[in-house]
Design an enzyme around this catalytic site. Structure first.
Site, PDB file in Angstrom:
ATOM      1  N   THR A 113      40.931  28.920  73.371  1.00  0.00           N
ATOM      2  CA  THR A 113      40.405  30.280  73.247  1.00  0.00           C
ATOM      3  C   THR A 113      41.134  31.202  74.207  1.00  0.00           C
ATOM      4  OG1 THR A 113      38.753  30.109  75.016  1.00  0.00           O
ATOM      5  CG2 THR A 113      38.099  29.342  72.810  1.00  0.00           C
ATOM      6  N   ASP A 114      41.018  32.491  73.937  1.00  0.00           N
ATOM      7  CA  ASP A 114      41.363  33.476  74.955  1.00  0.00           C
ATOM      8  C   ASP A 114      40.254  33.475  76.003  1.00  0.00           C
ATOM      9  OD1 ASP A 114      42.640  35.507  76.328  1.00  0.00           O
ATOM     10  OD2 ASP A 114      42.894  36.781  74.578  1.00  0.00           O
ATOM     11  N   TRP A 115      40.530  34.074  77.135  1.00  0.00           N
ATOM     12  CA  TRP A 115      39.619  33.980  78.287  1.00  0.00           C
ATOM     13  C   TRP A 115      38.285  34.667  78.020  1.00  0.00           C
ATOM     14  CZ3 TRP A 115      43.367  31.119  78.626  1.00  0.00           C
ATOM     15  CH2 TRP A 115      43.714  30.400  79.774  1.00  0.00           C
TER      16      TRP A 115
END
Length: 839
Positions: free
Chosen positions: A770-772
């Protein structure tokens, strides 16, 4: 083969002096900037300017040239060479040094005012790191214009002025079609008017992450030259001087269409905040993005896709085509330098597809190549390989990639506009190359842009007649010769390497959960991509819970324009002194803490390369691979395994705040450049790229909640095609999913995206992350949802992710077999990392 864990040491060096590798890497960054500069106008051959001559340099970017974007795209480099400094280094006499000095004072005050404003507003909203970053990312710094031009009597030493138009952009906010962003501010316009009054020759330099309005070019007749340097990295000023002086012949080409006015772009009225709706983004233009729109609908542009001037001229000669295999065409030619100075040329091949049951763009890029440096009179043989897949269209009704029967025109040139019909292909019947299944169902009504009835059929007939009249070569293709590939779809739980799964079966449920979601014990989330403990300033680190079983943790670092690490940190009594997130932003502008710290100081200066768009403007995959290999060496040096780059989303609209980080409006350019970068990085042992943001991440406003509403065909042909090319040509170690939803489903929780497309259709074998803080917004996107989708790693990881997975495992809504498959893929990547020595 046995894997032996390396012993971690403190990253960086205690020696503050520049290492030899730093200088070598700066030269590579300079070479990339040299080739990425695009010359768009050179009236009266005003360029090159004679070295040692006098020139005035104005504009925000003259002494404060913007090297790259803000946020995760930033790099903490040792030094940034401005245009003013680069010109001085090259021996030019700068006649307005007083103006440059005055601008520095104005700039510093504006920066302090900006900093104070952000801090004040962040404290009003709560004052924590998340509040600060939200305010920071949605409030881009606006470059001040500087003092008015006061020159007529004083500057008699030159009749030439350079004006550098600069714009800041970054993650978290889209640009605006307003003065001071897409358009000139009033005082910028006045400065330009004054320059054109005082100087006979004016050279415009665009130092911005995306397109800007160029209507002023029609207003002032003594603007003799125009260059696009985008955001050129730390060596940008020196590279600019290389091109201006003629030391380097410009060879960059545009990777975007520059319209006459913003309203000409097909998504202009509805993009992002323009229509007041940032919740749902309807991709009503469908396939017609960039040149696909302008060329198909006959909308004139100021500067077209693939365009760029040189100080010399070239000619394409003796072009031929042959069918190498059923699914592969080869186009060969000779490219000759017909001018008076050495230079490089880019050959571009476009296809025009036949009319049929599906909508078709007028032309699409299908191949390109850049020559070596050719001396006057010298020629080079070039061969372009064109797989049949480049000519397919996606048929939603058949759920298949199809070659429709009819005439295919093949065009060659050094830009889209200059490309001439050179060959033809005639296919007797429809041919299905690949059978897939329908994915990404629409949940909202979507009406896509269409050509007038019969337009593609008419175009096909005209081109076929033209080919006959010119007696151009036409290859006859038989549909019966093509074989249909049928995709076999396996479940997420079935898509893991047996050896890794064998190891995973030795792990406890607690260890599986720990590995699935970063390491919240390190408070990585609270530092938003600046809290990797082993390597200060890195984006994060995976969990060390299985270190006793021989499984390393790996470090991930941001920075599509180079590694983003803290420029220095201190170690006291064997422990790293943790620096706050603010220290890693804007060269430490927001950091108010002590600079004198106990212990030993370690330095981590990294190389700031040109941003993605400028790298793509080189059209030089060999050079990009060289840049990637350089980044990989720095990853090895600092102990980083995964680089959170390259970004490769499509430039759907010029106002996307993150376009600078991405490559092009064209998926073929994006995919081939990303593949070259990945091949370069991964030529270094244990280093990998993370191609992102997967997928349809084309706006920054409300980026965590925006729903991209787009047809299956458009997703597949435009927004996934670049990722597909990158995966198939380079097999990056990882992919990062985007924040947005796609037709109502979060990308991070999207099974169609992560498992069906990436793994089953493309054969992706790495890890997906995932992105942060993707899962920390609300319950619509969860860690368990990621595991079910085949999204293997939630970053940076929070205790809420762990709680969610425990709860859903107990309830049976998350199957242990799915979680294990995800961790097995992560384990496979970790085993390939530079944290091991192979015996």
């Amino acid at each position: 083969m046995t894997r032996v864990l390396k012993e971690r040491t403190f990253s960086g060096t205690t020696n503050p002096e520049a290492a030899s590798w730093e200088n070598e890497h700066r030269q590579i960054a300079r070479e990339a900037a040299d080739e990425g500069i695009v010359l768009l106008k050179n009236e009266d051959q005003i360029l090159p300017l004679k070295p040692g001559s006098a020139v005035a340099v104005y504009g925000a970017g003259a002494g404060r040239t913007i090297k790259g974007g803000t946020g995760s795209g930033d790099v903490n480099e040792r030094e940034n060479i401005s245009i003013w400094q680069g010109l001085k280094n090259a021996g030019y006499q700068i006649t307005n040094e007083d103006w440059i000095s005055s601008y520095d004072q104005i700039y510093e005050k504006a920066r302090q005012d900006w900093k104070n404003d952000i801090n004040a507003r962040a404290s009003q909203t709560g004052g924590d790191v998340m509040d600060f970053f939200t305010v920071y990312s949605t409030t881009p710094f606006i470059m001040p214009t500087g003092d008015p031009v006061k020159v007529p009597e004083a500057d008699e030493s030159t009749d030439t002025a350079i004006y550098v138009l600069s714009r800041v952009a970054g993650e978290g906010a889209d640009r605006n079609a307003d003065k001071g962003d897409y358009y000139l501010k009033d005082d910028e316009h006045q400065m330009l008017a004054d320059l054109c009054q005082y100087y006979k020759n004016v050279i415009i330099v665009i130092n911005a992450g995306g397109q800007v309005d160029l209507s002023f070019m029609d207003e002032f007749s003594n603007i003799k030259a125009l260059l696009v340097i985008v955001q050129p990295g730390m060596e940008g000023g020196n590279a600019f001087a290389d091109v201006i002086s003629g030391k380097v012949n410009p060879s960059g080409k545009l990777v975007d269409s520059w319209a006459y006015k913003y309203e000409d772009y097909p998504s202009a009225a509805t993009f992002s905040h323009n229509n007041g709706n940032v919740e749902k983004e309807f991709y009503e233009e469908g396939l017609y993005v960039g040149y696909r729109y302008f060329h198909t609908f006959g909308i004139p542009v100021r500067y077209g896709f693939g365009y760029g001037l040189s100080y010399t001229t070239f000619e394409i000669q003796n072009a031929s085509i042959k069918k190498e295999q059923t699914n592969l065409l080869k186009v060969s030619m000779s490219v000759k330098n017909t001018g008076a100075v050495a230079g490089k040329e880019v050959v571009q091949a476009y296809a025009s597809l036949p009319g049929g049951s599906m909508e078709k763009e007028a032309h699409r890029l299908i191949a390109y190549a850049k020559t070596e440096l050719l001396q006057p009179g010298e020629a080079q043989s070039i061969t372009l390989e064109i797989p049949a897949e480049c000519l397919t269209s996606y048929d939603e009704k058949k759920a298949a990639w199809v070659l429709e029967k009819g005439f295919y025109g093949i065009f060659l040139g050094n830009s889209l506009e200059s490309a001439n019909l050179t060959f033809g292909l005639q296919l007797d019947q429809d041919a299905v190359l690949e059978k897939v299944k329908n994915l990404f169902p629409l949940k909202d009504a979507l009406k896509e842009l269409e050509q007038p009835a019969g337009a593609t059929c008419k175009r096909e007939a005209v081109q076929a007649a033209l080919a006959r009249s010119k007696q151009l070569p036409v290859l006859e293709l038989k549909a019966a010769e093509f074989k249909t590939k049928e995709i076999v779809y396996r479940k997420n739980s079935e898509l893991a390497a047996p050896e890794a799964m064998e190891f995973v079966n030795t792990l406890s449920v607690e260890e599986l959960i720990n590995l699935a979601a970063g390491d919240p014990g390190k408070a990585q989330g609270g530092n938003l991509g600046a809290a990797g403990i082993s390597v200060p300033g890195s984006a994060g680190e995976t969990h060390r819970c299985a270190i006793d079983k021989g499984l390393a943790s790996i470090v991930l670092a941001d920075g599509p324009a180079g590694l983003r690490l803290m420029k220095y940190y201190n170690v006291n009594e064997g422990k790293i002194i943790s620096m706050p997130f603010e220290f890693s932003l804007e060269g430490g502008l927001f950091y108010n803490g002590p600079t004198e710290l106990p212990g030993d100081r370690y330095y981590q200066y990294c190389t700031a390369i040109p941003v993605g768009t400028m790298l793509a403007q080189t059209w030089n995959t060999a050079l990009i691979e060289k840049v990637g290999a350089m980044i990989g060496k720095e990853m090895e040096h600092f102990g980083v395994t995964l680089w959170l780059a390259p970004g490769m989303n499509i430039h759907r609209n010029p106002l996307c705040g993150r376009n600078f980080e991405y490559y092009s409006e064209d998926p073929y350019v994006a995919g081939t450049i990303a593949a070259a970068m990945t091949n370069g990085v991964q030529s270094n042992y244990g280093c990998g790229t993370t191609i992102k943001h997967f997928a349809c991440n084309n706006q920054e406003d409300n980026r965590m909640g925006s729903d991209s509403i787009v047809s299956e065909r458009t997703i597949r042909e435009l927004y996934l095609k670049g990722f597909e090319l990158a995966v198939k040509e380079s097999q990056p170690l990882s992919i990062m999913t985007s924040y947005n939803l796609i037709n109502g489903v979060h990308a991070a929780n999207n099974y169609d995206l992560c498992t069906e497309v990436a793994r089953n259709e493309w054969g992706f074998g790495g890890a997906i992350m995932t992105d942060w803080t993707t899962t920390e917004r609300d319950d619509s996107c969860t860690a368990s949802g990621c595991m079910r989708a085949g999204n293997d790693l939630v970053m940076p990881g929070c205790f809420g992710d762990h709680d969610n997975m425990k709860k859903e495992l107990e309830a049976g809504t998350l199957k242990l077999e799915d979680l294990k498959a995800c961790i097995a893929r992560l384990v496979s990547v970790i085993w390939k990392s530079n944290q091991y020595e192979e015996n």
